[in-house]
Every structure is written in structure tokens, then in C-alpha cells.
Design an enzyme around this catalytic site. Sequence first.
Site, PDB file in Angstrom:
ATOM      1  N   GLU A 111       0.800  -1.230   0.000  1.00 32.09           N
ATOM      2  CA  GLU A 111       0.000   0.000   0.000  1.00 32.09           C
ATOM      3  C   GLU A 111       0.831   1.278   0.000  1.00 32.09           C
ATOM      4  O   GLU A 111       0.433   2.278  -0.581  1.00 32.09           O
ATOM      5  CB  GLU A 111      -0.951   0.014   1.211  1.00 32.09           C
ATOM      6  CG  GLU A 111      -2.025  -1.061   1.183  1.00 32.09           C
ATOM      7  CD  GLU A 111      -3.032  -0.879   0.066  1.00 32.09           C
ATOM      8  OE1 GLU A 111      -3.073   0.209  -0.539  1.00 32.09           O
ATOM      9  OE2 GLU A 111      -3.767  -1.835  -0.233  1.00 32.09           O
ATOM     10  N   SER A 395     -50.159 -13.495 -18.607  1.00 37.50           N
ATOM     11  CA  SER A 395     -51.266 -12.612 -19.010  1.00 37.50           C
ATOM     12  C   SER A 395     -51.326 -11.298 -18.240  1.00 37.50           C
ATOM     13  O   SER A 395     -52.168 -10.454 -18.552  1.00 37.50           O
ATOM     14  CB  SER A 395     -52.594 -13.354 -18.844  1.00 37.50           C
ATOM     15  OG  SER A 395     -52.680 -14.404 -19.776  1.00 37.50           O
TER      16      SER A 395
END
Length: 774
Positions: A111, A395
Site C-alpha cells: 500500500e 397474461s
Amino acid sequence: MSSNQPSSRVAKNNRQHRKNGRPKRKLSLWEKIFICILAIFNIALISGALLFFSYVRTAPTISESQLASTNSTEILDSKGNVIWQMGTQKRSYASTKEIPDQLKESVVAIEDRRFYQHGGIDIRRIFGALFANITGSSLGLQGGSTLTQQLVKLSVFSTSTSDRTLKRKAQEAWLAIQVARKYTKNEILTFYINKVYMGEGVYGMKTAAKYYFGKSLNKLSIDQYALLAGMPQSPVTYDPIVNPRYAKERRDTVLAAMVKNHKLTQAQATHYQNVPISHGLIKKHHSLTGSSDSKTQKIVDAYASSVITQLRKLGYKPESAGLKIYTYLNLKLQKKAYNVVNSNKYVSFPSNKFQVGLTMTDPSNGHVVAQIGGRKSSTVLGLNRATQTNRSAGSTVKPLVDYGPAIEYLNWPTFYTLDDSKYYYPGTTQQVTDFEGTYAGNMTMRQALISSRNVPAVKTLATVGTTKASTFLKRFGINNKLYASSALGINLSTAQEAAAYGAFSTGGVYHTSQMIKKIVQQDGTTRTFKTKSKRVMKKSTAYMLTDMMKDVMTSSSGTGKDGHVSGTFEAGKTGTVGYDSTVNVPSGAVSDRWFTGYNRNYVLSIWTGYDQPNKAGNYITSGYNSQIPLYIYKSIMSYAMLNKTSRDWTMPSSVSAITLNGQRQLFLTNSSWNSSSSSTSTYTPSSSSVFSNSSSAVESSASASTTSSSSSSSSSASSSSSSETSTSSSSASATSNTDNNNSSANNSTSDNSANESSSSKASVSSSSDDNKQE
């Protein structure tokens, strides 16, 4: 004396020359350019300094509690109560003494290599990142951050990509300097190691050691420390359980960085790089969360899943953003819905594998008030069936695909006559059938919708044309490609359908679904969200559809009558998806059952079925099981409407009502109908009316005789729950009954020219309130 004058003048000139100095030399072009560049640089330096100090003057403060706290994003309900935290595992905080040197060395190596040399910011790294920005490298502003700056960002700033600005970077650098002055390097490392997100709902590396390896932090090996150190950059990508390949690559990168930082020899690094990434990983992870948190999170799981998905679309990283998300979740309705689908107290479910997805909204504003993504689930943030779009809605799409466009574009009245008889998709040998395989003859559009007959729906789409129907659908944000068979179903989610049906309830105004009210970032910045609204259909269209769907709930032949909430004005539509005839399932079995119902307070869309519908036994039998969506709706909506006033919809002036054969029917007020006949039981259109359709595909003369036959045919159409079933003959898949039929059907039904011509010649006028498309 005269002979001495020249020499005296020379002496005088020499004195004057020494007095005035040497003659001025002109600057070269390059010297002028250099001076200009130097001046510009100084101006830029001063301006940059002034800008920097103006930024840091408004920088937020940072406290030790912020540095030490978790970075968990919280989701709150409509009352402001926390109902979800991103950390599903309870964090164990590691003291400085508990953190092994090998872990610290791994973190620093990957880091921030010069962590122990700089004072919070690394000038070399900043210029490296600046160069990367100029050259187009992916390092960018992010690459200039030290470990201390990362800690500051996790503690007080948003991780949203839209917030990666120069102002934020300046404030981040300033606060990093303050943190470096106030805290030791070991203290900063301790804050960081305890704060970072480690995937799987885990925060902090001590918790991660227990979760992934089942060991305390000081009992891990070098390769395991390297794995943990590399995960915070992208916890999901480098998750050793989900993505072992990428996790190993990242771990090996950390080990290589430790060699560069002189913490490992190359031989040691090579040894650990050869260790399998699965080394020490445990297969069963014990939950470290309190039972009360776990219980609440299960209840709101699907809702939280949708919110997190939306956050990511907005550019946030919710796992590490430390956000407070205020939502429209009604926790009481959410709990009720959860209890209804997860117990047999309200509905008897056939098995634990039987699944449910539902979405409930407020139609007046589009706010999503509840959502269920499944039942009997043991996973967190698993499959959200409320938002899945890989199942046909059957439907329930008929008002959206068929009858809505017919009313909107062709001005059909509710008593427009349709013929339910043997019919094939145009240009194909594929027959359109209902479940029971019989036909009901002539019927009105109202009766066709009430009893959910298939042939009239397909003929309606053929008359309207797929182009116009697609245009209508797109107004609701639905962009499915339509075919002839789309009349009986397209793939939708309950979230989409709830939003679409909401426009029927509001008189044609569509509100985009909204779950998030506002986002509060760690520095106090607040971002609010407003629902987008627009008119998507005429008031007359919305009212006439609603009026017909009210009968779906109350008519003896209505497919939704089992879901009717007594004393409530409501409307709705059922949906069924059947199997292809080649699939070996019992007679009457179907794969999906839907119901979407609404009143003026709420819309509730429900899907039921199995995740693997083609697997043996995973089908919905006829009878009680096929009506489960209606029973779920009735249980939840009955609770939701307690102590609420149910209001009927107001008929707009553009619509008129008549009684035909004892049934209420609607038509456009300014259409060319003989109003003197409105008191009789039969009604005959004038010859110029749009409702006398000459198309051979649709027998649609709304004469007294055909209207009368509609009444007599209603009894034959009253097998409501089964007559609507749509099936697919293009494949054996139970989940795709509509969208994969052959293209010839589509080509034959796209805006039939004869029908378009007929309807345009006989168009009728609408009242002014319908002509305004907002």
C-alpha cells in the site's frame, strides 16, 4: 589650446559613459519565453497555493472515534431506523500489540512503501500520480494516496467516483498531514487494519483471520498475511473463496512487493508463492453477528439488495463508503410480507422450494415500500426474485401490450367485440389456444380481459401492431422486443410491473420506482433523490383499463376474484405460464403464476414458481397452488389497508358510461356513437365508427347481436384460473413461452396495413384532457 580640445571631449565622453553604464542589450526570443514561463509558473504556484488553502479551510474535522470506527454503510427505513448494516459479521478490534509485524510489513509493502519516511503525504508518489494523469495511465489521482490518506478517506469521505475531485484530494492530503502529526505510525496502521473491508460482510483483518482461517491473527502464516494485506483494494475480486485465481495473483504481488521492500528474500517469496491459495481456508464459516441483527437483515434482505445495486450504479462502493442511506421502506409492511411468504399461517405452500418474488409500491409517487426476493432463504444478499427479468409475466402483460395500446391508439370502447375462435399466429401453423382447448365465441373486450382469454388478446395485438405496442411499452421504461406471441407474455420483473400498473392507478402518470430518499456521506454531505414522473397514457386509457380490471377482482368469471379484499376499490390481473406440450408434467400443471393488483394506496406485484421449473416435480399444480399469488396479495393488502380509506377512481370527462346487457361499459365521450341508445340494453355503432373493424383477422362488429352473444358466452369463459394459460410450442422450456417464437409471426403482425388504414380513417376525437401528452 585648440590642439587639446579633441582629447578633452574624449575624456568627457568617457566620464559620461561610465556614469550612464554600458548600453542596454536586447533580450533574445528564448530569454523572453523563459521569463514568461517562469512568471506563469510563479502565478500558477501562488494560485495553486491559494486554491489549496481555500479547499483545506472547508475541510471536515477528523476524530479518533472516526478513525477507529467501522466503515459500514447503514440502510435506514422510512422512519429513520437502521435496518441493515453492510457488515454482516461482528467486528473484532485488534489492539496494536495484537497485530503481528509480518502483517504490518505486508500492508506497508503493497500500500505505501515509504510509509515510515513521509509525514502523511508522499511528494514522490503525488508527482508520479500527476505524471500518470498526464500520460493517461490508470493510476490517476487514486494512485497518489498514501496509506494515511486512504485511512482518512475511509473515515470521513465518500468513495463515490464522482467525488474524486481536486478539492477532495486537497482536503484528504491536509487531513493526512494532521493525522500523521497526531498519531504514531503504529497507531495509524492499527486504525487502517481494523477499518478496511475484507469481503463477505467482514470488516477488519482480525475478524477476517477468524472468518477465513478460523484462527486468531497471530497464528497465521506469511502467505496468509499477504492474502489479507492484498484484499482491501478489491475485496470481492480478491475473495479467496469466490475468486481463488485472482486472490492468488494478488497475494503473490504482495509477496513480490515485500521483496522490493527488503522484508523477504526472493527465495522466501518464491516458497510462499508456491503455497496453494486454499491453504488454511475453512469451508464452513460461523456467523459472528448478533441474532437480532441477523433476524432483521433476513426480513429486509431483498430490499437492501436492490438499494445496494442502485448505490453501485450511482458510483458508490457501499462496502467501504460509510454511508447512511435513507429509504422508503415501510418496515411494518415488509415484516408482514416476510411473514406471509415464510410461514404457512396465511398461505399453505407446497414445499420450501416453492419461491416468491414481490414488490409493493405507492402508486402516487413510485416509492417502493416493500420487497421480497424469496422464501426460506439461508443466504444474505442472495437471488432477488423480485427483480429478476428472466421469467415471462404471462397474461399480466395484456393490459400493457394488448388492450392498453388498443384503447390508447385505436380508441376501442370496453364493449369492442372480439372473436374467441380457432386462430393461428399470422403466417404460421402455430395455433393459439387457452388451457382447456375450447373457444367462447364473440365477447366484449371487457369480458376477454376479465376471463383472460388468449385468442382475443393475440388478435388485439395483431390489430394494434407490434410497433405501436412497443411505443406504448417504452413509455414505462420497458424495452422488450415484441412478437405476435408477446400478447400472452413478455419477460418482466415484479418491480417493473408494479411501477407500470401504478400508472393505471394514477390516471396515466408513471412514476419511476424509487427506493432511496437521500444519502448522507461521512463528511455530512447529503444527496437527495426525487422521483421522476411523466404522463404515459391518456386519462381515458388508464381509467378504462382500471374499470375493466376491477371486474377481474369482483366478477364471477374474474380470474382474480380469490384475491379480492372486501370493502376495497381495487383492480388487477392474473398471469399464468404453461409448459410446452412436449414437457412431461401432469395435466393442468404450469411453471409460473403471477398476480399484480392495485388500489389508490398501493400496488402489489407477485410472482410464484420454482427456480428450476423444468426439473422433475418443480411445477405448479392446478387448484389451490395455482391461486397462491392471490392469497398472498389478499393477506398483505388486507393488512396494508387497515385503518386506511379506500377511494374509487374518478371517471374523467373524456369517458362516458352506458349499460349493455346489464353490464357497465365505457367509451370515449366524443366518439361518434348514437347517444340516444344509451338507455337501452343493446348498443349499435354508427357505420363510421372506429369500432366497426373490417379486418378479417378480427371479427369486431359491436352490434346488438354480437354484444348479446358476449353475455351468453361468459359462462363458457368462466373457468377463470385456467383459461388464461399461455404456452410455448417453440421449445420445451417452461420459462420462455413468448419471446422466442419464429420471426415470421412477428413479420406478419407488425402494423398490419389494412388495420392501420381502417383505424386511421375512422378515428374519433377525444376530449381535451386526453389530447395532452405530458
